[in-house]
Scaffold this motif. Structure first.
Motif, mmCIF file in Angstrom:
data_model
loop_
_atom_site.group_PDB
_atom_site.id
_atom_site.type_symbol
_atom_site.label_atom_id
_atom_site.label_comp_id
_atom_site.label_asym_id
_atom_site.label_seq_id
_atom_site.Cartn_x
_atom_site.Cartn_y
_atom_site.Cartn_z
ATOM 1 N N LEU A 217 -1.827 35.569 -26.904
ATOM 2 C CA LEU A 217 -2.366 36.505 -25.918
ATOM 3 C C LEU A 217 -1.504 37.764 -25.806
ATOM 4 C CD1 LEU A 217 -3.465 34.024 -23.094
ATOM 5 C CD2 LEU A 217 -4.893 35.149 -24.819
ATOM 6 N N VAL A 218 -0.188 37.574 -25.838
ATOM 7 C CA VAL A 218 0.699 38.733 -25.767
ATOM 8 C C VAL A 218 0.529 39.620 -26.997
ATOM 9 C CG1 VAL A 218 3.115 39.464 -25.735
ATOM 10 C CG2 VAL A 218 2.368 37.580 -24.279
ATOM 11 N N GLY A 219 0.472 38.985 -28.185
ATOM 12 C CA GLY A 219 0.282 39.756 -29.413
ATOM 13 C C GLY A 219 -1.039 40.486 -29.441
ATOM 14 N N ALA A 220 -2.115 39.817 -29.002
ATOM 15 C CA ALA A 220 -3.425 40.460 -28.975
ATOM 16 C C ALA A 220 -3.441 41.638 -27.998
ATOM 17 C CB ALA A 220 -4.497 39.442 -28.597
ATOM 18 N N ALA A 221 -2.782 41.476 -26.841
ATOM 19 C CA ALA A 221 -2.732 42.575 -25.868
ATOM 20 C C ALA A 221 -1.988 43.782 -26.437
ATOM 21 C CB ALA A 221 -2.058 42.087 -24.585
ATOM 22 N N VAL A 222 -0.922 43.527 -27.188
ATOM 23 C CA VAL A 222 -0.174 44.630 -27.799
ATOM 24 C C VAL A 222 -1.022 45.364 -28.824
ATOM 25 C CG1 VAL A 222 1.800 45.187 -29.263
ATOM 26 C CG2 VAL A 222 2.081 43.596 -27.357
ATOM 27 N N VAL A 223 -1.754 44.586 -29.660
ATOM 28 C CA VAL A 223 -2.601 45.208 -30.687
ATOM 29 C C VAL A 223 -3.707 46.040 -30.046
ATOM 30 C CG1 VAL A 223 -4.241 44.730 -32.544
ATOM 31 C CG2 VAL A 223 -2.087 43.473 -32.428
ATOM 32 N N VAL A 224 -4.335 45.514 -29.000
ATOM 33 C CA VAL A 224 -5.401 46.258 -28.324
ATOM 34 C C VAL A 224 -4.848 47.534 -27.697
ATOM 35 C CG1 VAL A 224 -7.018 46.187 -26.397
ATOM 36 C CG2 VAL A 224 -6.825 44.225 -27.926
ATOM 37 N N ALA A 225 -3.679 47.431 -27.057
ATOM 38 C CA ALA A 225 -3.095 48.615 -26.425
ATOM 39 C C ALA A 225 -2.751 49.678 -27.458
ATOM 40 C CB ALA A 225 -1.850 48.205 -25.637
ATOM 41 N N VAL A 226 -2.167 49.267 -28.570
ATOM 42 C CA VAL A 226 -1.818 50.230 -29.613
ATOM 43 C C VAL A 226 -3.072 50.847 -30.214
ATOM 44 C CG1 VAL A 226 -0.751 50.474 -31.894
ATOM 45 C CG2 VAL A 226 0.374 49.118 -30.121
ATOM 46 N N SER A 227 -4.106 50.003 -30.394
ATOM 47 C CA SER A 227 -5.350 50.514 -30.971
ATOM 48 C C SER A 227 -6.008 51.543 -30.055
ATOM 49 C CB SER A 227 -6.314 49.352 -31.239
ATOM 50 O OG SER A 227 -7.541 49.816 -31.731
ATOM 51 N N VAL A 228 -6.016 51.269 -28.746
ATOM 52 C CA VAL A 228 -6.610 52.218 -27.797
ATOM 53 C C VAL A 228 -5.775 53.496 -27.724
ATOM 54 C CG1 VAL A 228 -7.165 52.595 -25.367
ATOM 55 C CG2 VAL A 228 -7.745 50.429 -26.462
ATOM 56 N N PHE A 229 -4.467 53.355 -27.736
ATOM 57 C CA PHE A 229 -3.592 54.521 -27.616
ATOM 58 C C PHE A 229 -3.682 55.418 -28.849
ATOM 59 C CE2 PHE A 229 0.565 56.588 -28.124
ATOM 60 C CZ PHE A 229 0.627 57.280 -26.921
ATOM 61 N N THR A 230 -3.743 54.805 -30.026
ATOM 62 C CA THR A 230 -3.799 55.588 -31.277
ATOM 63 C C THR A 230 -5.221 55.871 -31.730
ATOM 64 O OG1 THR A 230 -3.679 53.570 -32.616
ATOM 65 C CG2 THR A 230 -1.596 54.621 -32.016
ATOM 66 N N GLN A 231 -6.228 55.238 -31.060
ATOM 67 C CA GLN A 231 -7.633 55.387 -31.449
ATOM 68 C C GLN A 231 -7.848 55.002 -32.920
ATOM 69 O OE1 GLN A 231 -8.926 59.371 -30.479
ATOM 70 N NE2 GLN A 231 -8.810 59.018 -28.257
ATOM 71 N N ASN A 232 -7.158 53.960 -33.313
ATOM 72 C CA ASN A 232 -7.256 53.453 -34.685
ATOM 73 C C ASN A 232 -7.904 52.074 -34.635
ATOM 74 O OD1 ASN A 232 -7.025 52.772 -37.340
ATOM 75 N ND2 ASN A 232 -4.778 52.874 -37.429
ATOM 76 N N GLN A 233 -9.209 52.025 -34.963
ATOM 77 C CA GLN A 233 -9.940 50.767 -34.877
ATOM 78 C C GLN A 233 -9.623 49.817 -36.023
ATOM 79 O OE1 GLN A 233 -11.660 50.243 -32.151
ATOM 80 N NE2 GLN A 233 -11.218 52.337 -31.448
ATOM 81 N N THR A 234 -8.994 50.304 -37.086
ATOM 82 C CA THR A 234 -8.716 49.430 -38.235
ATOM 83 C C THR A 234 -7.651 48.398 -37.918
ATOM 84 O OG1 THR A 234 -7.080 51.014 -39.081
ATOM 85 C CG2 THR A 234 -9.359 51.243 -39.852
ATOM 86 N N LEU A 235 -6.906 48.586 -36.831
ATOM 87 C CA LEU A 235 -5.888 47.594 -36.481
ATOM 88 C C LEU A 235 -6.501 46.230 -36.192
ATOM 89 C CD1 LEU A 235 -3.450 49.629 -34.187
ATOM 90 C CD2 LEU A 235 -3.074 48.863 -36.535
ATOM 91 N N PHE A 236 -7.768 46.242 -35.730
ATOM 92 C CA PHE A 236 -8.408 44.958 -35.446
ATOM 93 C C PHE A 236 -8.623 44.143 -36.719
ATOM 94 C CE2 PHE A 236 -9.696 47.473 -31.723
ATOM 95 C CZ PHE A 236 -9.305 46.608 -30.718
ATOM 96 N N LEU A 237 -8.753 44.831 -37.864
ATOM 97 C CA LEU A 237 -8.915 44.092 -39.119
ATOM 98 C C LEU A 237 -7.670 43.281 -39.447
ATOM 99 C CD1 LEU A 237 -10.667 46.841 -41.285
ATOM 100 C CD2 LEU A 237 -11.729 44.934 -40.054
ATOM 101 N N ALA A 238 -6.518 43.753 -39.005
ATOM 102 C CA ALA A 238 -5.281 43.016 -39.267
ATOM 103 C C ALA A 238 -5.226 41.699 -38.496
ATOM 104 C CB ALA A 238 -4.077 43.876 -38.912
ATOM 105 N N LEU A 239 -6.066 41.578 -37.468
ATOM 106 C CA LEU A 239 -6.084 40.340 -36.690
ATOM 107 C C LEU A 239 -6.829 39.209 -37.379
ATOM 108 C CD1 LEU A 239 -6.807 41.723 -33.104
ATOM 109 C CD2 LEU A 239 -4.609 40.975 -34.037
ATOM 110 N N ILE A 240 -7.684 39.532 -38.368
ATOM 111 C CA ILE A 240 -8.515 38.487 -38.981
ATOM 112 C C ILE A 240 -7.682 37.408 -39.654
ATOM 113 C CG2 ILE A 240 -10.270 38.052 -40.737
ATOM 114 C CD1 ILE A 240 -11.463 40.772 -40.101
#
Length: 523
Positions: A217-240
């Motif tokens: 949960l902590v890791g997912a929250a960090v990825v979402v926050a970074v993705s929203v801040f940088t407006q880079n949606q490709t970061l979600f692909l790294a979660l797969i």
């Protein structure tokens, strides 16, 4: 682990050693159950192209290969015959025997090998049933001895009934239920008394509230926050890949912990678990070297705990199988923990064991306690609170007549229990900051495993006293341990077990004549 020869020299005037029985072979289907991957690989290699052509609607056999089909078929037949022939030879040259106080296994037709283990040094015996073996009604036996490494002896595969009977015979001799001259008589499987079981709902809840889930949960929250801040949606692909790996880890933990059941019998503590691949362990309580009870923060909501143990022969393994084999209780209530601790240490050496163990699990010294005794535990001095601002009131130790109890962790509660006779060596650790605050850590060494006993930040004078006193207690406990057979020293807990033991009383072995021999045996 011993790799000695089976030959025995006869001395004049001495009788020939008695033998329990002759050499036996494993089940004929054993090599096929073990090597089904090789057969599948041969079939895949020769049939992949034809299968793909059939799916594409083309000819089953490539027209360009018509002239070479007989040769390909002949080559495939030769490879298949060699593989099957290797399986048959492997089965023919694999034999086992229980004789002269040893269990022996011979393997190999080109490079021969004999493995043997002394029955009185057997630490645990597991019955393992992979999914394919369960379909054929077969099981593998794993014999663990005090080598802290791989299984000394593995028998794969035997019919399930035969595996259970062989385990019962070996454990009866190792535990002392059967004593005297060795005979070929088979010992029936001892009765058991179920003491606890883990409901699937509690297992699922423990996985969802585990430390792993918090990290996710902590890791997912960090990825979402970074993705929203940088407006880079490709970061979600790294979660797969991470999601797939996490799902596999959760499934493996659920598969290994499903249907967990603990029972007590004359041959030890029996643990059964597994959904697809099932495993049945038998742990003689006298062979457990150390025990650790832990409670993650989120588990405190429901009062859940888990128990790990060190057993000589299991060693340290980061795999899920290794973790499950050292798990005495995957998740349970405090009553379950106290019940399992009473099986491991029937004589806790205190008048009120429930109060002492509860203080070890959840106790917390008052703010002004310092190094005073609180519920029997000696805690970290107040002057050293800066070294552990959150945990100094939890850190503590208590030496009973039979074991040393060590508690630690303000958020992750931990209680470690080491029977005195299982202390192999000790060491005092003191860094520069510890010298500044006049405290020291005492480390106890047992066999390799998930439990690492350590007294944190004790007053240096008390740490030195504990060092000397624990060495004396360990030495005296080993002198009182006059038998390798755990049943001669561990009292049964269940009435059904007591009735069985009264029918077959164990005869303790005579005491050893050399104290040095006692000091060398800690397994």
């Amino acid at each position: 682990m011993s790799l000695e020869s089976n030959a025995t020299a006869s001395l004049p005037g001495k009788p020939e050693p008695t033998v329990d029985g002759g050499w036996n072979r494993v089940h004929p289907a054993s090599p096929f159950v073990r090597g089904w991957v090789a057969l599948a690989a041969v079939g895949f290699f020769f049939g992949r192209d034809a299968f793909e052509r059939m799916l594409q609607g083309r000819d089953f056999v490539d027209p360009n290969l018509n002239g070479r089909v007989p040769w390909l078929l002949a080559g495939g037949a030769v490879v298949l015959l060699l593989t099957v022939g290797g399986f048959i030879l492997s089965w023919y040259f694999t034999r086992y025997q229980v004789a002269e106080g040893y269990v022996r296994v011979n393997t190999g037709f080109l490079f021969k090998q004999q493995r043997q283990a002394r029955l009185d040094r057997v630490q645990a015996i597991d019955i393992v049933q992979p999914l394919l073996a369960r379909i054929f009604g077969l099981a593998e036996l794993k014999f663990e001895v005090a080598d802290a490494g791989e299984s000394a002896v593995r028998l794969a595969y035997l019919p399930l009934d035969k595996a259970k009977q062989l385990r019962a015979t070996i454990l009866a001799r190792a535990a002392g239920v059967v004593s005297g001259p060795e005979t070929a008589e088979e010992v029936p499987e001892a009765p058991e008394h179920v003491v606890l079981s883990v409901p699937p709902s509690r297992l699922v809840g423990s996985l969802l509230l585990s430390e792993q889930t918090v990290g996710i949960l902590v890791g997912a929250a960090v990825v979402v926050a970074v993705s929203v801040f940088t407006q880079n949606q490709t970061l979600f692909l790294a979660l797969i890949p991470g999601i797939l790996g996490i799902g596999a880890a959760y499934w493996s933990s659920f598969n290994k912990g499903y249907n967990f059941t603990a029972a007590i019998s004359p041959d030890g503590i029996r643990l059964r678990y597994g959904l697809l691949d099932t495993q049945a362990q038998t742990l003689p309580p006298g062979r457990i070297q150390a025990l650790m009870v832990t409670q993650p923060p989120l588990w405190r909501i429901f009062g859940w705990y888990r128990i790990h143990v060190n057993v000589a022969g299991y060693g340290v393994s980061a795999s899920t199988e290794g973790t499950s084999r050292t798990m005495l209780l995957p998740v349970g209530m405090k009553s379950d923990v106290l019940r399992m601790m009473s099986l491991v240490l029937p004589d806790p050496g205190v008048e009120d064991p429930e109060r002492v163990f509860s203080a070890g699990l959840d106790g917390l010294g008052p703010a002004g306690a310092g190094s005073a005794l609180v519920d029997g535990f000696t805690t970290t001095p107040r002057r050293a609170r800066l070294l552990a601002p959150l945990g100094w009131r939890r850190n503590g130790f208590l030496a009973t007549k039979t074991a040393l109890l060590i508690r630690s962790g303000r958020w992750w509660h931990t209680l470690v229990m080491v029977p005195h006779q299982r202390t192999q060596s000790m060491a005092l650790h003191q860094g520069p900051w510890a010298r500044r605050f006049k405290v020291a850590d005492l480390v106890l060494h047992t066999t390799a495993g998930p439990v690492s006993p350590r007294v944190f930040q004790a007053d240096v004078t008390q740490a030195v006293e504990l060092f000397d006193q624990q060495a004396a207690r360990a030495r005296e406990a080993r002198k009182r341990q006059t038998s390798e057979q755990w049943l001669a020293q561990v009292a049964p807990q269940a009435p059904e077990v007591a009735a069985t033991l009264n029918e077959q009383p164990a005869q303790p072995e005579p005491p050893r004549t050399s104290p040095q021999q006692e000091d060398r045996h800690d397994g």
